[in-house]
Design a protein around this motif. Structure first.
Motif, short mmCIF file in Angstrom:
data_model
loop_
_atom_site.label_atom_id
_atom_site.label_comp_id
_atom_site.label_asym_id
_atom_site.label_seq_id
_atom_site.Cartn_x
_atom_site.Cartn_y
_atom_site.Cartn_z
N GLY A 132 1.01 -0.77 -0.15
CA GLY A 132 0.23 0.06 0.00
C GLY A 132 0.68 1.23 -0.10
N TRP A 133 2.21 0.87 0.77
CA TRP A 133 3.41 2.05 0.36
C TRP A 133 3.17 3.07 -0.77
N THR A 134 3.93 1.99 -2.04
CA THR A 134 3.82 2.01 -3.14
C THR A 134 2.46 3.40 -3.43
N ALA A 135 1.51 2.42 -3.48
CA ALA A 135 0.04 3.03 -4.08
C ALA A 135 -0.11 4.58 -3.35
N TYR A 136 0.14 4.57 -1.86
CA TYR A 136 0.17 5.86 -1.51
C TYR A 136 1.08 6.72 -1.92
N ALA A 137 2.09 5.41 -2.46
CA ALA A 137 3.30 7.53 -2.50
C ALA A 137 2.80 7.87 -3.80
N ALA A 168 -6.94 6.16 -3.79
CA ALA A 168 -8.04 6.85 -4.24
C ALA A 168 -8.87 7.74 -3.97
N ARG A 169 -10.75 6.55 -3.61
CA ARG A 169 -10.87 6.97 -3.22
C ARG A 169 -11.13 7.82 -1.96
N ARG A 170 -10.27 7.56 -0.84
CA ARG A 170 -10.26 8.47 0.29
C ARG A 170 -8.94 9.69 -0.14
N LEU A 171 -8.03 9.91 -1.03
CA LEU A 171 -8.12 11.05 -1.43
C LEU A 171 -8.72 11.88 -2.42
N GLY A 172 -9.82 11.01 -2.74
CA GLY A 172 -10.86 12.22 -3.09
C GLY A 172 -11.21 11.85 -4.69
N ALA A 173 -11.08 11.08 -5.10
CA ALA A 173 -11.51 10.29 -6.35
C ALA A 173 -12.95 10.44 -6.54
N SER A 174 -13.77 11.07 -7.12
CA SER A 174 -15.23 10.40 -7.84
C SER A 174 -15.24 9.12 -8.17
N ARG A 175 -14.71 8.45 -8.87
CA ARG A 175 -14.74 7.51 -9.72
C ARG A 175 -14.01 6.68 -10.17
N VAL A 176 -13.59 4.52 -9.49
CA VAL A 176 -12.16 4.42 -9.09
C VAL A 176 -12.39 3.06 -10.63
N ILE A 177 -12.29 3.17 -11.18
CA ILE A 177 -11.87 2.09 -11.85
C ILE A 177 -10.78 1.31 -12.39
N GLY A 178 -10.83 0.06 -12.26
CA GLY A 178 -9.44 -0.95 -12.00
C GLY A 178 -9.95 -2.11 -13.21
N THR A 179 -8.49 -2.54 -13.89
CA THR A 179 -8.72 -3.90 -14.98
C THR A 179 -8.40 -5.30 -14.31
N ASP A 299 -4.89 3.67 11.13
CA ASP A 299 -6.42 3.99 11.60
C ASP A 299 -7.60 3.95 10.50
N TRP A 300 -7.03 3.12 8.81
CA TRP A 300 -7.46 3.17 8.26
C TRP A 300 -8.87 1.71 8.68
N LEU A 301 -7.52 1.11 8.78
CA LEU A 301 -8.04 -0.92 9.66
C LEU A 301 -8.25 -0.52 10.84
N ARG A 302 -8.55 0.23 11.40
CA ARG A 302 -8.94 -0.14 12.79
C ARG A 302 -10.18 0.37 12.87
N ALA A 303 -10.70 1.33 11.96
CA ALA A 303 -12.21 1.90 11.53
C ALA A 303 -12.49 1.18 10.48
N GLY A 304 -11.99 0.07 10.03
CA GLY A 304 -12.49 -0.54 8.83
C GLY A 304 -13.15 -0.01 8.13
N SER A 305 -12.21 1.31 7.44
CA SER A 305 -12.66 1.97 6.90
C SER A 305 -11.96 1.57 5.09
N ILE A 306 -11.25 0.39 5.82
CA ILE A 306 -10.19 0.01 4.35
C ILE A 306 -9.90 -1.41 4.35
N GLN A 307 -9.95 -2.47 2.79
CA GLN A 307 -9.59 -3.31 3.35
C GLN A 307 -8.26 -4.37 3.32
N PHE A 308 -7.64 -4.95 3.43
CA PHE A 308 -6.26 -5.29 3.54
C PHE A 308 -6.52 -6.53 3.17
N PRO A 309 -6.28 -6.58 1.27
CA PRO A 309 -6.96 -8.65 0.77
C PRO A 309 -4.78 -8.61 0.47
N HIS A 310 -4.83 -10.45 1.44
CA HIS A 310 -3.69 -10.81 1.29
C HIS A 310 -3.64 -12.42 1.64
#
Length: 339
Positions: A132-137, A168-179, A299-310
Motif C-alpha cells: 500500500g505504501w507504493t500505491a499511497y506514495a 484513491a477514494r480516500r484521497l477524493g476520487a469520485s470514480r475508481v476503475i480497475g482492470t 487508522d483506516w484498518l482499525r476503523a474498518g474503512s479499508i480492506q487489506f486483501p492478502h
C-alpha cells in the motif's frame, strides 16, 4: 533468551533463470546461521513478502547488466521478524519487531541502518509488508489525486492495486476503475473493495470496455502492468492526465525472453495533444510517504474503512510455488510466506 540454531533454511537460486523463473530454479538450502558483526542485527524472520517485482531483480537486472542474485545466492525481499541480538547503541531490544529487506530465509543478519523499528502502529504485523505504501506514495506524490478525479488502476487485484483503488477514494476520487483478469476478481473488486467499474481482460477489447466505464475519460492512471491496458488508458485520458508507472508485469510476461523487456507501442499523438504526464515511479524515492502512510493505514484498518486483501502461505518450502502463483495472478492482494 532465544536459542539460535547453528543452521537455518533459506530460498536460493539453483540456477540463473533463462526467461521466466520456474519452481525448479529455486531450492531450499540448509546453511549456517551467519555470524553477526559489529553494527549488525540478528533477526529471526516471521514472514516475507512474495512479489512479482522479484522478476525485475532476477531477470531484468541481468538483462540491463546490473548485479542480481546468482546461482547459490539467497533471494532478497521485504520481511518482518523479531530481533534476536543487536548492538547496544542501536536501541533495538530482543523480541522487538523490525522490518528489513532480507527475506526468503529463516534468520537474517541485517545492518542496523537497514532495520526499521515497527512498533504497534498497525493492528496486524503482516500489514507492515503490504505494498500500500507504493500505491499511497504514487497517488499522493506523483499523481496528486484530488477531489473529483476519475482514477484507473491497472492490475487492480494485485498487491498494489487492491489497496490503490481504496486509497484513491480516500484521497477524493469520485470514480475508481480497475482492470483485472477474471470475472471472479472483478466481482471482488466491486463488491468488496469499492471499485465503480472493472475492465476484464479477454472478454471484449479493453479500450471499448474502458470507454464504457469512463465515458468522460480518466484523470489519473496508476499502471502496474503495461501492455494493452496502458495503450487503452492513453486513449481514454483527459487533457493533462497524470500517469504513474510502477510496474510492467503484463508486458514483461508477453515479451520474448519473458521478463527481460517490457516493450509497448504507444500512440504519441494523444500523449502530446492531451499533454499527458507520464512518470516512472519508485516509492523508495519518497521515504517520507511511508511515515505518512503507516499511521493512516493503521487508522483506516482499525476503523474498518479499508480492506487489506492478502494470502498467508505457511512454510518456506512453499515459497517457490507461491512466487509462481503470484506471477500467474492466482491470488488477490499481497502474498506472504509465514515461517
Amino acid at each position: 533468551m532465544h536459542s539460535v540454531p547453528s543452521v537455518h533454511r533459506q530460498v536460493q537460486l539453483s540456477a540463473t533463470p533463462d526467461g521466466l523463473p520456474r519452481p525448479e530454479d529455486f531450492t531450499v538450502a540448509e546453511v549456517p546461521v551467519p555470524p553477526r558483526a559489529p553494527g549488525e542485527v540478528l533477526v529471526r524472520n516471521g514472514a516475507f513478502l512474495v512479489s512479482a517485482a522479484l522478476l525485475r531483480t532476477l531477470i531484468g537486472a541481468a538483462a540491463a547488466g546490473l548485479p542480481g542474485p546468482r546461482a547459490g545466492d539467497p533471494l532478497p525481499g521485504a520481511a518482518i521478524g523479531e530481533v534476536v541480538a543487536a548492538p547496544g547503541s542501536s536501541g533495538l531490544r530482543p523480541g522487538e519487531l523490525v522490518g528489513h529487506d532480507l527475506g526468503w530465509r529463516e534468520y537474517a543478519v541485517v545492518p542496523v541502518d537497514r532495520c526499521r523499528r515497527l512498533g504497534n502502529t498497525l493492528p496486524d504485523p503482516l500489514a507492515h509488508l503490504s505494498q500500500g505504501w507504493t500505491a499511497y506514495a504514487a497517488l499522493t506524490r506523483a499523481a496528486a489525486v484530488g477531489t473529483g478525479d476519475t482514477v484507473l488502476i491497472t492490475g487492480a487485484a494485485g498487491a498494489v492495486g487492491s489497496l490503490a483503488g481504496q486509497i484513491a477514494r480516500r484521497l477524493g476520487a469520485s470514480r475508481v476503475i480497475g482492470t483485472t483478469g477474471s470475472p471472479a476478481k472483478s466481482e471482488f473488486l466491486t463488491t468488496r473493495l469499492g471499485y465503480d467499474a472493472v475492465v476484464v481482460r479477454g472478454s471484449e477489447p479493453i479500450s471499448d470496455q474502458l470507454a464504457k466505464a469512463a465515458p468522460d475519460g480518466i484523470d489519473v492512471a496508476l499502471d502496474t502492468v503495461g501492455g494493452e491496458q496502458l495503450q487503452a488508458a492513453v486513449q481514454a485520458a483527459r487533457p493533462h492526465a497524470r500517469f504513474v508507472l510502477v510496474g510492467a508485469l503484463s508486458s514483461q510476461l508477453a515479451a520474448k525472453g519473458a521478463g527481460t523487456t517490457a516493450a509497448v507501442e504507444l500512440d504519441l499523438v494523444p500523449i502530446v495533444l492531451k499533454r499527458i504526464r507520464m512518470q516512472g515511479f519508485n516509492a523508495a524515492d519518497h521515504p517520507g510517504a511511508l511515515d505518512e502512510w503507516t499511521p493512516r493505514f493503521g487508522d483506516w484498518l482499525r476503523a474498518g474503512s479499508i480492506q487489506f486483501p492478502h494470502v498467508r502461505i505457511r512454510g518456506i518450502e512453499q515459497a517457490a510455488r507461491a512466487f509462481q502463483e503470484v506471477v500467474e495472478g492466482r491470488h488477490i492482494g499481497a502474498v506472504f510466506v509465514e515461517l
